[in-house]
Design an enzyme around this catalytic site. Structure first.
Site, PDB file in Angstrom:
ATOM      1  CB  THR A 193     -13.285   6.999   5.768  1.00  0.00           C
ATOM      2  OG1 THR A 193     -12.131   6.163   5.596  1.00  0.00           O
ATOM      3  CG2 THR A 193     -13.897   7.318   4.431  1.00  0.00           C
ATOM      4  CB  VAL A 197      -1.078   4.326   8.045  1.00  0.00           C
ATOM      5  CG1 VAL A 197      -2.607   4.309   8.042  1.00  0.00           C
ATOM      6  CG2 VAL A 197      -0.544   2.910   8.261  1.00  0.00           C
ATOM      7  CB  ILE A 198      -1.524   8.313   3.656  1.00  0.00           C
ATOM      8  CG1 ILE A 198      -0.001   8.036   3.548  1.00  0.00           C
ATOM      9  CG2 ILE A 198      -1.852   9.746   3.238  1.00  0.00           C
ATOM     10  CD1 ILE A 198       0.571   8.133   2.157  1.00  0.00           C
ATOM     11  CG  PHE A 247       5.345   0.607  15.062  1.00  0.00           C
ATOM     12  CD1 PHE A 247       4.561  -0.337  14.410  1.00  0.00           C
ATOM     13  CD2 PHE A 247       4.820   1.872  15.270  1.00  0.00           C
ATOM     14  CE1 PHE A 247       3.280  -0.021  13.970  1.00  0.00           C
ATOM     15  CE2 PHE A 247       3.543   2.193  14.840  1.00  0.00           C
ATOM     16  CZ  PHE A 247       2.772   1.248  14.193  1.00  0.00           C
ATOM     17  CG  PHE A 280      -2.228   0.573   1.081  1.00  0.00           C
ATOM     18  CD1 PHE A 280      -3.335  -0.230   0.822  1.00  0.00           C
ATOM     19  CD2 PHE A 280      -2.413   1.940   1.167  1.00  0.00           C
ATOM     20  CE1 PHE A 280      -4.603   0.324   0.664  1.00  0.00           C
ATOM     21  CE2 PHE A 280      -3.674   2.499   1.004  1.00  0.00           C
ATOM     22  CZ  PHE A 280      -4.769   1.688   0.755  1.00  0.00           C
ATOM     23  CG  HIS A 335      -9.940   2.238   6.254  1.00  0.00           C
ATOM     24  ND1 HIS A 335     -10.512   1.082   6.711  1.00  0.00           N
ATOM     25  CD2 HIS A 335      -8.952   1.857   5.420  1.00  0.00           C
ATOM     26  CE1 HIS A 335      -9.893   0.047   6.173  1.00  0.00           C
ATOM     27  NE2 HIS A 335      -8.939   0.489   5.389  1.00  0.00           N
TER      28      HIS A 335
END
Ligand code: INI
Length: 176
Positions: free
Chosen positions: A104, A99-100, A131, A39, A106
């Protein structure tokens, strides 16, 4: 006078305390796994490059001692991190991924799941997990953290993995 007496007492006390701290060279023969996600590929590729650079150039890890595993998204990272950590074959596992935030909620579930899952994997297996997930508002902020203005969080996560592997090795040597 009184002050220097206090200092010398502190120093003497400190010198008798056994202290553990990892260094930034990987333990000899230590193997490392990187688990990353497809992703946001543009950003991921830069984070992965940073992690590999840290392991090889800074940490002195040989290419044959590095494994890379791909998963679809950051939410899938913990399962594979845990599997590789539990195999007992790696001194540490590194999990970089962006993670963008979209429009929403999500984002919050994905980022929260990745963080808590990676933490559980580390605590349940006893193997350090670095991490390397970055959480940003937009793609520009992510690129800034992937080898441009704000450094490379993949590199930093890999250095954390090396330090923790080194600390673990020191504990193991002393039977802790
Ligand atoms: N996965 C990411 O790695 N980064 C993201 O920014 C992202 N967003 O924003 O949706 C994302 N979603 C996919 C998710 O990780 C899972 O692959 C999906 O929910 C299927 O389980």
């Amino acid at each position: 006078m009184g002050h220097s007496a206090t200092l010398s007492t502190e120093n003497e006390t400190h010198m008798s305390v056994k202290t553990y701290e990892g260094d930034l060279r990987a333990p000899e023969g230590a193997r490392f796994a990187i688990v990353t996600c497809r992703f946001n590929h543009l950003v991921v590729d830069r984070l992965l490059e940073g992690a590999l650079d840290a392991l090889k150039r800074a940490g002195g890890v040989r290419e044959e001692d590095i494994v890379v595993a791909w998963v679809p998204g950051a939410f899938e990272l913990p399962l594979t991190v845990k599997r590789l950590a539990a195999s007992g074959k790696f001194a540490a596992v590194i999990a970089p991924g962006p993670v963008i935030r979209g429009s929403t909620p999500h984002f919050d579930f994905v980022a929260g799941g990745a963080a808590s899952g990676a933490s559980s994997a580390m605590l349940e297996t006893g193997v350090p997990v670095a991490f390397g997930v970055i959480t940003t508002e937009d793609i520009e902020q992510a690129l800034e953290r992937a080898g441009t203005k704000a450094g490379n969080k993949g590199f930093e996560a890999a250095m954390t993995a090396i330090e923790m592997a080194s600390l673990s090795a020191a504990f193991t040597r002393d039977g802790l």
